[in-house]
Structure formats: C-alpha cells, structure tokens
Design an enzyme around this catalytic site. Structure first.
Site, short mmCIF file in Angstrom:
data_model
loop_
_atom_site.label_atom_id
_atom_site.label_comp_id
_atom_site.label_asym_id
_atom_site.label_seq_id
_atom_site.Cartn_x
_atom_site.Cartn_y
_atom_site.Cartn_z
N VAL A 17 -1.86 57.61 13.17
CA VAL A 17 -1.05 58.54 13.98
C VAL A 17 0.36 58.65 13.40
CG1 VAL A 17 -0.19 59.06 16.27
CG2 VAL A 17 -2.42 57.99 16.01
N ASP A 38 7.00 50.36 7.30
CA ASP A 38 5.65 49.85 7.51
C ASP A 38 5.44 48.63 6.63
OD1 ASP A 38 2.64 49.65 7.53
OD2 ASP A 38 2.81 51.56 8.60
N ASP A 92 8.66 44.17 7.20
CA ASP A 92 8.38 43.78 8.58
C ASP A 92 9.60 44.10 9.43
OD1 ASP A 92 8.19 42.16 10.98
OD2 ASP A 92 6.61 41.02 9.99
N TYR A 148 -4.12 43.50 24.73
CA TYR A 148 -3.49 44.64 24.06
C TYR A 148 -2.78 45.53 25.08
CZ TYR A 148 -3.23 49.36 22.09
OH TYR A 148 -2.81 50.60 21.72
N ASP A 161 -16.42 48.26 30.83
CA ASP A 161 -16.40 49.67 30.44
C ASP A 161 -16.43 50.56 31.68
OD1 ASP A 161 -16.09 49.84 27.75
OD2 ASP A 161 -18.19 50.21 27.27
#
Length: 320
Positions: free
Chosen positions: A12, A31, A51, A138, A279
């Site tokens: 993205v 990056d 980093d 996450y 799910d």
C-alpha cells in the site's frame, strides 16, 4: 507538500507514494526492507533505508509538511504467537515517530490503521462508532496507536487522521502485492492459477450468507491511496479523525474464486475446510463518514477489475 512515507516500499505504501509523486508532492520513503522491496520505491521519491527507531530524527530534521505512516508488522497469526514483536514493532516504534514529529514540528499525520480494531462486529456495515474490541494482538496494537495519536492531537495540536480498512487488493502498474508470507485471499487464489499451489481452501460453506461462504469488504489499492491523499488535505490541527474505508457491499469467498477463474481462465480447484475460530460471517465497512467529510468514493469497485489488476501484476512478476 514535502511528505515522509514510512513503509513506502511495501504494497500500500508504494502505491500511495507513487500517486503522491505523480500529484507533484516531494516524497521521501523510509523503509527497513524487512517486508518491503527496494524496487517498489517510485521513481521521483528519495529513498532512505533504515529503521524508524534509529533514523527518524535525522530524517525529519530536514523539515516535512506531513507523514503517512504505513510501516508495521501485520500478520495476525504471528501477532498471537510473538506479541512482543508487535507491541515493539508497531506501538513503541509509532510512539518514537510521534515524539520525533513533535520535536521537529511536523504538523500532519495520516495513519494506516485497520478494521481489526473492531474485532467481531455487533452489526454490519461497521461504522466508526462501533465498539473497538480487537480479537488479536495485531488489531490491539493498531488500536493502541490510535489512542496515542488522539492524545498527541489534543496535547500538541497534531492534525491527524486514521484510516481503518479491510481487504486491500488490486495493483497499480508495477506496484502490487508480493508478501513473503501471503495470507490474503485474492493473491492466494492467483497462486493456484499460477501452479504455485494445488488448490484454495474455503473455510466453511455453511455460513449465514447468500452462498454459504464468508463475505468480506475489498477495496482497490488505488482508491485506498487516494483516500490517504484526501485525508492529508483534510487533516485539522488539534483533531484526530477516524474513517472506515471499504466498498460498502462485500464479496463472498465463492465470488472471489469465481472472479479469479473468469479472469485467469484457470479452473482453480477449491476444497472446503472446517471453519476457523473467530471468523465472522460478514465484515463490511460503512464509508459514509469518509464520503461526507473527505469527499471520497471508491471508483474501482468491480470485483473482476480488481482481480484483473492483481493478475496482470502477478504475471508480470513471474515473467520478470
């Protein structure tokens, strides 16, 4: 504007960086290439390999009008077995970015958040007012960063926007999805068409949906990148706004597989497997707030078109 794109060598981030360069912005990509690719950094952008934790002060010292923060650890399964990697890599790193932005008076931030912050929704489509109860590490780390951004906006006048999106798909020319560990449905199905896997697993066919398979919201990566640009323009000093992004309707697993069969001409064998714990049957975003306040509307909503873009990119990588 002069803009820093963290994670701009990823999927993205690279598309967003490319679109920003094309719009005339001065773009610097930061990056560490842990999951990104140097050849995904767009021409016209300056690339800093490093980093955030080590180089962010040095980078921001040059003066910036805004930051678009994509850099993150993003594998749900991994986050559950190695949570420290996610709290450190996502939350601690983002706090260091926020502090560096404060020190160097960078006024705007657009944060790549996630619909995983909502967990299992009580109702769909999911609005920004829905309860945030992430079911994995996450999602929890992304929600923690959102809370931190809210604090920085209130305390230091940061103009900030968080964008929460679901399944990103498609490609933009030479910029597309190529993860070392692939977990997303469309590229997994396309791997079957390429002969890289024998079949695609369908986790349950008895869900309370029209065809019995799970329904998910898919957004084209170009529509998503355009939303980031609009968010940057509409960011308001001292405010942290949150927007959901999606196509608003959703497609079932079966519809995705059928679209891949149509586009590739491959039969793509599918095998039904047991449902996966946690799910939800349907995950679809309401993007009304983004439509109203940002003037954003997805334009690439045709599933076959989304798959076609992804397929063309995937084949081009095979031929390279």
């Amino acid at each position: 504007m002069k803009l820093l794109v963290t994670g701009g060598a990823g999927y993205v981030g690279s598309v967003c960086a490319a679109r920003l360069v094309e719009s005339g912005h001065e773009v610097v990509v930061l990056d560490d290439l842990s999951t990104g690719h140097a050849d995904a950094v767009p021409e016209g952008a300056r690339f800093v390999e490093g980093d955030i934790n080590d180089v962010i002060d040095e980078v921001l010292a040059d003066g910036f009008d805004g930051v678009l923060h994509f850099a993150a650890k993003s594998l749900v399964g991994e986050s559950m077995v190695d949570p420290a990697k996610y709290w450190q890599g996502n939350v601690v790193t983002s706090l260091r970015l926020l502090e560096a932005m404060r020190r160097h008076a960078v006024p705007r931030l657009v944060f790549s958040s996630t619909a995983a912050t909502y967990g299992e929704p009580e109702e769909v489509p999911i609005a920004e007012t829905s309860p945030t109860r992430p079911t994995n590490t996450y999602g929890a780390t992304k929600l923690a960063i959102d809370h931190a951004i809210t604090s920085y906006a209130a305390a230091h006048g940061l103009a900030a926007v968080s964008l929460r999106y679901f399944n990103v798909a498609g490609a933009y020319g030479r910029y597309g999805e190529r993860h070392t560990t692939e977990t997303h449905l469309i590229p997994l199905v396309l791997q079957v068409a390429l002969g890289q896997r024998e079949q695609i697993q369908v986790y349950g066919e008895d869900w309370p949906t029209e065809d019995g398979t799970c329904v998910r919201d898919y957004i084209h990566v170009v529509d998503l990148s355009d939303a980031h640009a609009l968010a940057l323009e509409h960011a308001t000093k001292g405010e942290h706004r949150v927007y959901n992004l999606g196509n608003g309707t959703g497609f079932s697993v079966k519809q995705v597989i059928d679209a891949c069969r149509e586009v590739t001409g491959h039969p793509i064998p599918a095998a039904v497997a047991p449902r996966r714990a946690g799910d939800p049957a349907v995950l679809v975003a309401s993007s009304e707030r983004a439509r109203t306040e940002l003037g954003w509307a997805p334009e690439r909503v045709d599933l076959a078109g989304i798959v076609r873009d992804a397929w063309e990119f995937t084949r081009s990588r095979q031929e390279a």
